[in-house]
Design an enzyme around this catalytic site. Sequence first.
Site: not given
Ligand SMILES: O=C(NCCCCc1cc2ccncc2s1)c1cc(-c2ccc(F)cc2)cc(O)c1O
Ligand SMILES: [Mg+2]
Length: 214
Positions: A144, A199, A141, A169-170
């Site tokens: 992506k 979500e 998660d 996810d996603n």
């Molecule tokens: O980017 C998303 N999730 C990742 C955030 C990056 C965090 C990280 C953790 C980590 C740990 C270890 N190494 C590297 C990393 S990088 C995300 C985005 C949306 C979304 C959907 C539509 C939208 F209009 C706007 C956002 C929905 C979701 O469910 C998501 O999960």
């Molecule tokens: Mg997600």
Amino acid sequence: TRSTRPQRMLKAVQKNATKGNPESVISAIDYFCKHSEWAMNVGDEKGSILDSVVTEVNPSTVLELGTYCGYSTVRIARLLSPGTKFITLEFNPANVTVARQIIAHAGIQDKVTVVEGSSGDLIPQMKERFGITTFDFIFLDHWKDRYLPDIKLFEECGLLRKGSVLLADNVICPGAPEYLEYVRNSPRYESRYYPAHLEYTKVEDGLEKSVFLG
Ligand SMILES: O=C(NCCCCc1cc2ccncc2s1)c1cc(-c2ccc(F)cc2)cc(O)c1O
Ligand SMILES: [Mg+2]
């Protein structure tokens, strides 16, 4: 200075959820996201699918990539048997701070280790730092565009065993097309798509479950 959305989410949890009650923490976050501010937690619809897969796998070792505020961390941890090794990775230190407090409010801080850092750096360190040989269940998660390189890293580091389950996810929104193509076409995985919605919205999204065949 202005608070951040994760900080406002934490305040809502501390105000509305019962200390030591994981279900009330999950409900308080879902209520906050439905009625106050959208946030990128896996949410209740996809969260129920996550619950069913975790329950089915009943894992002894779990890795979550992308802690964010700890919502899915609490969902997973509340279902685990005592003694399960559960590690969650988050790269944003401010989110680590919020997640640790939300996890503590739920009372499941002893069930999970929140590690700050990036998956590319930490995955190769799983054996030496945490004594993990293989993961039974992995929840992807995080970024992506890291899903594909990281699943290959799991293979290279020997962190998967016959039957290891990966849940992503996603895979539709924001999307992980290269990852989907890989797990759906590789003879080393048995993949299944669980349709749902992004979500707290009506936008199409879903989870991809992939079993490593060895
Ligand atoms: O980017 C998303 N999730 C990742 C955030 C990056 C965090 C990280 C953790 C980590 C740990 C270890 N190494 C590297 C990393 S990088 C995300 C985005 C949306 C979304 C959907 C539509 C939208 F209009 C706007 C956002 C929905 C979701 O469910 C998501 O999960
Ligand atoms: Mg997600």
